[in-house]
Design a protein around this motif. Structure first.
Motif, PDB file in Angstrom:
ATOM      1  N   GLU A  84       2.158 -23.871 -15.233  1.00 23.38           N
ATOM      2  CA  GLU A  84       1.792 -25.287 -15.161  1.00 23.38           C
ATOM      3  C   GLU A  84       2.026 -25.858 -13.770  1.00 23.38           C
TER       4      GLU A  84
ATOM      5  N   ASP B  25      -6.066 -31.772 -13.694  1.00 21.68           N
ATOM      6  CA  ASP B  25      -5.474 -32.539 -14.799  1.00 21.68           C
ATOM      7  C   ASP B  25      -5.855 -31.945 -16.151  1.00 21.68           C
ATOM      8  N   GLU B  26      -7.134 -31.584 -16.296  1.00 25.89           N
ATOM      9  CA  GLU B  26      -7.587 -31.020 -17.564  1.00 25.89           C
ATOM     10  C   GLU B  26      -6.932 -29.666 -17.840  1.00 25.89           C
TER      11      GLU B  26
ATOM     12  N   ASP C 269      -3.259 -30.374 -18.806  1.00 33.52           N
ATOM     13  CA  ASP C 269      -3.205 -30.908 -20.170  1.00 33.52           C
ATOM     14  C   ASP C 269      -3.422 -29.791 -21.194  1.00 33.52           C
TER      15      ASP C 269
ATOM     16  N   ARG D 132      -0.277 -27.671 -21.400  1.00 36.17           N
ATOM     17  CA  ARG D 132       0.779 -28.362 -22.146  1.00 36.17           C
ATOM     18  C   ARG D 132       0.506 -28.325 -23.646  1.00 36.17           C
TER      19      ARG D 132
END
Length: 1012
Positions: A919, A936-937, A940, A943
């Motif tokens: 990450e 960002d995608e 996400d 995560r």
């Protein structure tokens, strides 16, 4: 206080358990000798007159073929023909037997039923005699004679020639004769084989030491038509027939097993009686035959009140009758207590509440009603009689009998019940027993339920002598209501059931119908199985429930447990996992008290049992891990490396033996893996923090294990000059993303002085061999199973040359291999390499070496091509099972890891210090490689996958089966995905995977185009 066992041989029987079966010879001699067809037979009406006539014709044909001339004449007699045709139509079982063996009816043309039955009984009793009798021949003989007696008793009962008491008496005599014949055969066989030494082989039972007690209806001479027979088998180990007392359990357990086979196995001739041995002390963990001493100790220390009630009906039926009577006499003080203790009174009240709670619960059904266990049924009458006997029998010996109707009379004489109650209950008892017999006569099945279909219901009504079902229903309902009314009056003073949920009664050996309803309403799918499980808790079989106080605490806790488990969507599975936990607990009082006073902890336990099979399995196998939850600060403190290190140092203390250290590491790791998991399960930490905590714990365990191995190894083999060892964590350990179920990927590297050829110990080893052997010892220290389990499964396949290479690698050889021979995938794996344990200077050197290797110039196009090719190969060889295979699915975890590794290898990460965490790398992709929105995608997605995979690996041992997930886990996955239901989670997963795969393909294509 003197024990029951200590009283053996000195007690005179305070009462007699010797019960004579129903007085079968009360009828005048002339009546008993009158032929069957000469008597007035109860008229019966067939279901279908034409069909009945056809069956009678079949019987006539069968009788002619068997040359039964007297029967043929009787069939032509109108009253006899009417009765026989009706019976043939109403009872398929009797019809099948008579059409096959018409000689049974021929015998009734020559002798009365009583005389013929006496002859059959005599033949059964003599069936074991003769030198040519084998197990096969006696099995065949008993089945054939039992079948004849069975049919004769049914015919006399249906014809109205036998009363209810006479029917049950003959059935009991039949069972007892068969048991004794089989026992005599087996005893003689054991004597001939030298297993025992009988005082008199012509009278095998005398002094044999094998005690066979008849329980329940067999013991009370109240056997029903297709009843099982309940037996308890004891061994009088003082018997002279027994040579070595140490062998007697095995010998007589084997004989008991053969006894069951002789009586129960179905052959071409059918079976004799089904046998149930579960009334013996603690049946799940005791042999089939139990020494008397052990039994007496059990009843004194762990016997339950329902077992006391069961012993009321106990009677020696075979084997050493005299020894059996003595045993029952010795059990007298246990069964018949002069003063009731608290637990006994509580049990009696629970039985009262069980009956009292039935009051006012609506109408009683007729069809489908259980005549034995249902409301207003046979068991209620028996329960009440036995309850009153337990209360008063200690002071009034006349109340110690075993027969229900007789004891109703005695209870009325002593003023415990009214004469009206006695008469009404006795009359209804006979009526209900007759119905029970007819239900079973239909197909010779052990059932007590009235048929629900029209024909089946009418069949029972006609066998009872009713022309139609309406009048039968009316009388049946009246009987049930009468029983209920008298019970309501008898138990008016009983306290109401204290549970807001309804009946929760677990006394006795038979399920309480009201309790089954309550459990079903709470959410249990198999309430009968749950009743059985809870009853086993009260046996004291588990260490956790061995003390009376622990059982009392658990009993008090049970309603709350059931309510909490019932609120889960798979209550049965959750409670069964809790049962497994109880089996493994060394003690229970502390846990039961804690759960009673700490409802949040009870909720947590229920969550584990319902949602996390892996965690449930851990605390089942290692219940000590649950101790960590007793720390009130467990959820307040985060499991950081410092936190874990402080507790580890305290736990290990000042050191100890090598094996002790390894075991203590296993104990510590198991407990803290569990506690990290609990924090994740409750939401106290998220998936990312859990991954770091699991990895920090592994680092500490590897470091301590390495130190212990080096110290132990050096004692024998010394050290190598300048020797240094370091361990690289690879894969998820290197990236600090371990899950609860992860193994650990390691590479062991070493260094030593250039001129060091061998170690300096008592048994020196060449330098390279020294480190290889030491590494093998480390692998064993981490992964070999001990009494405390396995610390970690270890994978060394990422070392240079994989499985073909040595398990330990010199640092120079490692650097050379990585620079000159390593494949792209090996450099990708190296992006996650993290030094975790060993010599500090060597660790620093290795970190610098890895940084240098990863910084080597590479062709981005070739690297991208290798990455794409490798991903395609994995997809081909290991296709994902479904969307929940979030590691392998296109656009899953592997795509994200490969992107991060490619970026790290090709300088597409903005960072001064190399990070191994996927990450972290995805969050720092250079804009020239990936736009911020893409980063960002990807972050996400990682995560989401981390939260889901951490939860799945925490809760499940195997793979995800979306159609069969524990419902509690479904809720946890929804929480992890921050979505309301599992269907939406799956839709979201599909969308995220498509997005990740799109970015993977795009970024790899761009890398290959830019390079060109």
């Amino acid at each position: 206080m003197e024990t029951l066992a200590g009283q053996r041989g000195r007690l005179e029987p305070a009462f007699s358990f010797k019960v004579k079966c129903s007085k079968l010879k009360e009828r005048p001699l002339a009546a008993r000798e009158e032929l069957f067809f000469a008597r007035k037979l109860r008229p019966l009406i067939p279901i279908d007159a034409d069909r009945a006539a056809g069956f009678l014709a079949d019987l006539r044909e069968s009788a002619a073929g068997a040359d039964c001339t007297k029967l043929l004449k009787q069939i032509d007699d109108r009253p006899s023909a009417a009765f026989l045709s009706a019976v043939l139509d109403l009872s398929p079982f009797i019809r099948e037997v008579l059409l096959r063996r018409p000689a049974m009816l021929e015998a009734l043309c020559e002798a009365s039923p009583e005389v013929r039955l006496e002859k059959v009984m005599a033949d059964i009793s003599a069936s074991w005699e003769g030198g040519d009798v084998t197990e096969s021949t006696i099995m065949a003989a008993l089945r054939q004679m039992k079948q004849e007696a069975h049919v004769l008793i049914a015919l006399a009962d249906l014809a109205g020639l036998f009363s209810t008491a006479e029917t049950t008496g003959w059935l009991t005599r039949l069972a007892e004769a068969c048991i004794r014949a089989a026992v005599c055969f087996l005893l003689r066989d054991a004597d001939a084989g030298g297993k025992i030494s009988l005082p008199d082989p012509t009278k095998p039972e005398t002094g044999c030491g094998w005690i066979v007690l008849g329980m329940g209806k067999l013991g009370a001479c109240e056997l029903n038509y297709s009843s099982d027979i309940d037996l308890i088998v004891f061994i009088d180990e003082r018997s002279k027939a027994i040579g070595d007392p140490l062998d007697c359990v095995e010998i007589f357990s084997r004989l008991t097993r053969r006894l069951v086979r002789i009586l129960q196995d179905r052959t071409a001739d059918g079976y004799v009686f089904r046998v149930d041995l579960r009334l013996r002390p603690d049946p799940g963990s005791t042999p089939l035959a139990i020494p008397v001493e052990a039994a007496l100790h059990y009843y004194e220390g762990r016997g339950q009140n329902w077992e006391r009630a069961a012993m009321i009906k106990a009677r020696p039926v075979a084997g050493d009758i005299e020894a059996g009577r003595k045993v029952l006499a010795e059990l007298g003080p246990y069964v018949w207590r002069k003063y009731l203790d608290y637990a006994a009174i509580a049990d009696v009240h629970s039985i009262k509440r069980q009956i009292h709670a039935h009051k006012g619960l609506g109408d009683i059904a007729v069809r489908g009603h259980n005549v034995k266990l249902g409301r207003g049924g046979i068991r209620e009458i028996e329960f009440f009689v036995q309850t009153q006997q337990l209360i008063a029998g200690g002071r009034f010996p006349e109340l110690r009998g075993s027969q229900t109707v007789a004891m109703l009379g005695r209870l009325a004489e002593r003023g415990w019940i009214t004469p009206d109650a006695r008469d009404a209950l006795a009359e209804r008892y006979a009526f209900l027993r007759d119905i029970e017999h007819r239900i079973q006569m239909i197909a010779d099945e052990q059932t007590h339920v009235l048929p629900e279909d029209d024909e089946g219901f009418l069949r029972v009504a006609r066998m009872m002598g009713y022309a139609g079902g309406d009048n039968f229903s009316k009388d049946f309902l009246s009987a049930l209501a009468t029983v209920e009314d008298h019970y309501a009056a008898l138990f008016e003073q009983a306290p109401e059931l204290g549970s807001e949920t309804g009946n929760l009664v677990f006394t006795g050996d038979v399920d309480d119908p009201g309790t089954l309803e309550t459990l079903a309403a709470l959410g249990f799918q198999r309430p009968s199985d749950i009743c059985r499980v809870i009853r086993t808790w009260h046996f004291g079989r588990y260490r956790a429930t061995r003390s009376a106080e622990a059982r009392e605490r658990l009993t008090e806790l049970t309603p709350a447990l059931l309510k909490a488990f019932g609120e889960t969507q798979r209550a049965d599975e959750a409670l069964l996992r809790f049962d497994e936990l109880l089996k493994g607990l060394p003690a229970g009082i502390q846990l039961f008290s804690l759960l009673q006073s700490n409802r949040p902890l009870l909720g947590l336990l229920v969550l584990i049992m319902s949602a996390a099979p892996r965690l449930a399995d851990i605390i089942t196998r290692k219940p000590h891990v649950f101790d960590g939850l007793l720390d009130p600060a467990i959820f307040a403190e985060m499991p950081t490396r410092t936190y874990l290190e402080e507790r580890l140092e305290s736990f290990l203390g000042n050191g100890g033996l090598y094996e002790e250290t390894l075991d203590r590491l296993r104990i510590f790791a198991a407990e803290h893996r569990f506690l990290i998991g609990i924090r994740l399960l409750t939401g106290a930490i998220d998936g990312m923090r859990a991954g770091r905590a699991f990895s920090d714990l592994a680092d500490l365990m590897i470091g301590k294990a390495l130190a212990a191995v080096l110290e132990e190894f050096s004692r024998r083999h010394g050290t190598v000059a300048g020797g240094r060892v370091a361990i690289l964590g690879m894969g998820k350990l290197g990236s600090r993303e371990l899950t609860a179920g992860s193994d650990i990927d390691l590479i062991l590297l070493y260094d030593h002085d250039d001129d060091a050829e061998e170690s300096d110990g008592e048994k020196p080893l060449p330098s390279s061999q020294y480190f290889i052997r030491m590494t093998q010892r480390l692998i064993a220290a981490l992964s070999a199973p001990t009494a405390e389990g396995v610390l970690y499964e270890v994978d060394l396949r990422l070392r240079p040359s994989g499985n073909k290479g040595p398990v330990a690698t010199h640092i120079a050889a490692f650097g050379k291999y990585q620079r000159t021979e390593a494949w792209t995938w090996e450099h990708m794996a190296l992006t996650r390499a993290r030094p975790v344990a060993g010599d500090e200077t060597l660790l620093a050197h290795i970190a610098s070496e890895i940084d240098g290797i990863l910084a080597l110039p590479r062709d981005p196009a070739k690297t991208a091509g290798d990455v794409v090719e490798m991903r395609a190969l994995i997809e081909q060889e290991k296709p994902p099972r479904d969307i929940w295979d979030i590691k392998l699915t296109p656009g899953g975890i592997i795509d994200l890891e490969f992107l991060a590794q490619f970026a790290a290898l090709t300088g597409n990460v903005e960072t001064r210090h190399r990070s191994t965490a996927t990450e972290d790398i995805l969050a720092r992709l250079k804009p020239s490689f990936a736009e911020p929105s893409v980063c960002d995608e990807l972050v996400d997605a990682h995560r989401l996958y981390t939260r889901l995979s951490q939860t799945i690996r925490l809760c499940l041992i195997g793979e995800v089966e979306s159609d069969d997930l524990p419902p509690g886990l479904s809720d946890l996955l929804c929480r992890a995905a921050e979505l309301p239901d599992l269907k939406r989670v799956e839709i979201h997963l599909e969308q995220v995977a498509k997005t990740v795969r799109k970015h993977f393909d795009t970024l790899m294509r761009q890398a290959m185009r830019k390079a060109q």
